[in-house]
Design a protein around this motif. Sequence first.
Motif, PDB file in Angstrom:
ATOM      1  N   LEU A  14      17.561  15.091   3.992  1.00 52.03           N
ATOM      2  CA  LEU A  14      17.544  15.716   3.002  1.00 52.03           C
ATOM      3  C   LEU A  14      17.751  16.910   3.083  1.00 52.03           C
ATOM      4  O   LEU A  14      18.156  17.745   2.647  1.00 52.03           O
ATOM      5  N   THR A  15      17.390  17.856   4.618  1.00 45.51           N
ATOM      6  CA  THR A  15      17.770  18.888   5.299  1.00 45.51           C
ATOM      7  C   THR A  15      19.075  18.902   5.330  1.00 45.51           C
ATOM      8  O   THR A  15      19.781  20.523   4.838  1.00 45.51           O
ATOM      9  N   TRP A  64      26.661  11.349  -0.167  1.00 44.60           N
ATOM     10  CA  TRP A  64      25.834  11.964  -1.225  1.00 44.60           C
ATOM     11  C   TRP A  64      24.969  12.655  -1.469  1.00 44.60           C
ATOM     12  O   TRP A  64      25.070  13.461  -0.386  1.00 44.60           O
ATOM     13  N   ASN A  65      24.527  12.893  -1.908  1.00 43.37           N
ATOM     14  CA  ASN A  65      24.228  14.731  -2.430  1.00 43.37           C
ATOM     15  C   ASN A  65      22.287  14.484  -3.256  1.00 43.37           C
ATOM     16  O   ASN A  65      21.792  13.380  -3.007  1.00 43.37           O
ATOM     17  N   LEU A  66      21.703  15.711  -2.811  1.00 43.95           N
ATOM     18  CA  LEU A  66      20.549  16.181  -3.580  1.00 43.95           C
ATOM     19  C   LEU A  66      20.412  15.611  -5.677  1.00 43.95           C
ATOM     20  O   LEU A  66      21.543  16.051  -5.697  1.00 43.95           O
ATOM     21  N   GLU A  67      19.378  15.104  -5.630  1.00 44.66           N
ATOM     22  CA  GLU A  67      19.091  15.045  -6.582  1.00 44.66           C
ATOM     23  C   GLU A  67      18.283  16.280  -7.903  1.00 44.66           C
ATOM     24  O   GLU A  67      18.206  15.964  -9.204  1.00 44.66           O
ATOM     25  N   ARG A  68      17.521  17.032  -6.663  1.00 47.78           N
ATOM     26  CA  ARG A  68      16.383  17.567  -7.132  1.00 47.78           C
ATOM     27  C   ARG A  68      16.791  19.052  -6.508  1.00 47.78           C
ATOM     28  O   ARG A  68      17.425  19.315  -5.468  1.00 47.78           O
ATOM     29  N   ARG A  71      13.532  23.677  -2.709  1.00 46.01           N
ATOM     30  CA  ARG A  71      12.502  23.807  -3.477  1.00 46.01           C
ATOM     31  C   ARG A  71      11.416  23.042  -3.934  1.00 46.01           C
ATOM     32  O   ARG A  71      10.528  22.935  -3.995  1.00 46.01           O
ATOM     33  N   ASP A  72      12.018  21.954  -4.369  1.00 44.86           N
ATOM     34  CA  ASP A  72      11.641  21.009  -5.590  1.00 44.86           C
ATOM     35  C   ASP A  72      10.889  19.617  -4.787  1.00 44.86           C
ATOM     36  O   ASP A  72      10.847  18.693  -5.478  1.00 44.86           O
ATOM     37  N   ILE A 129      12.092  20.641   1.588  1.00 50.05           N
ATOM     38  CA  ILE A 129      13.502  21.222   2.269  1.00 50.05           C
ATOM     39  C   ILE A 129      14.211  22.472   1.909  1.00 50.05           C
ATOM     40  O   ILE A 129      14.252  22.563   3.155  1.00 50.05           O
ATOM     41  N   ALA A 130      13.669  23.334   1.526  1.00 51.76           N
ATOM     42  CA  ALA A 130      13.936  24.725   1.701  1.00 51.76           C
ATOM     43  C   ALA A 130      13.752  25.706   2.858  1.00 51.76           C
ATOM     44  O   ALA A 130      14.376  25.911   3.197  1.00 51.76           O
ATOM     45  N   ASP A 131      12.217  24.866   2.808  1.00 51.84           N
ATOM     46  CA  ASP A 131      11.784  26.207   3.741  1.00 51.84           C
ATOM     47  C   ASP A 131      11.849  25.114   5.135  1.00 51.84           C
ATOM     48  O   ASP A 131      12.476  26.012   6.519  1.00 51.84           O
TER      49      ASP A 131
END
Length: 147
Positions: A14-15, A64-68, A71-72, A129-131
């Motif tokens: 995810l990161t 693959w990519n993030l769906e959200r 930050r969420d 994950i944003a952190d």
Amino acid sequence: MGMSSRSAVAIHALTMLARWSERTLTSAEIADSLESNPVLVRRVLGSLREAGLVGSTEGRGGGWNLERSPRDISLYDAYAAVEAGPVLVGHAHPPSRECEVGRNIQALLETEFREAEQAMEERLGRTTIADLVRQVMARERELGLQR
């Protein structure tokens, strides 16, 4: 007794997806970073997809990519997507009812373990994950390795 590596793999993936969000990443690219097998990575990504955290596209240029938003997505979201059940569990076989410890330990451990799991959920829920992406970038700057 302990958490499987699936959580660490999920959070790592995810990161990476958040860090390079301008493009899709293949499971092989993620596996290279993990120094792991792409099949393991695809299994973990599949669980993350079922949880609605990532998506994929097939074919040439797919990945693959993030769906959200990063930050969420909390670390607890990643943990919950890939781990089956609690980390801390009681005896695999019921202890002896003839022993004073055996008669009481399961109930005592259930309370302790439940509270520990709640503390872990709360702590993992505080970091996104944003952190982690910000922390990775800061560490890279400190090391003079920022691209």
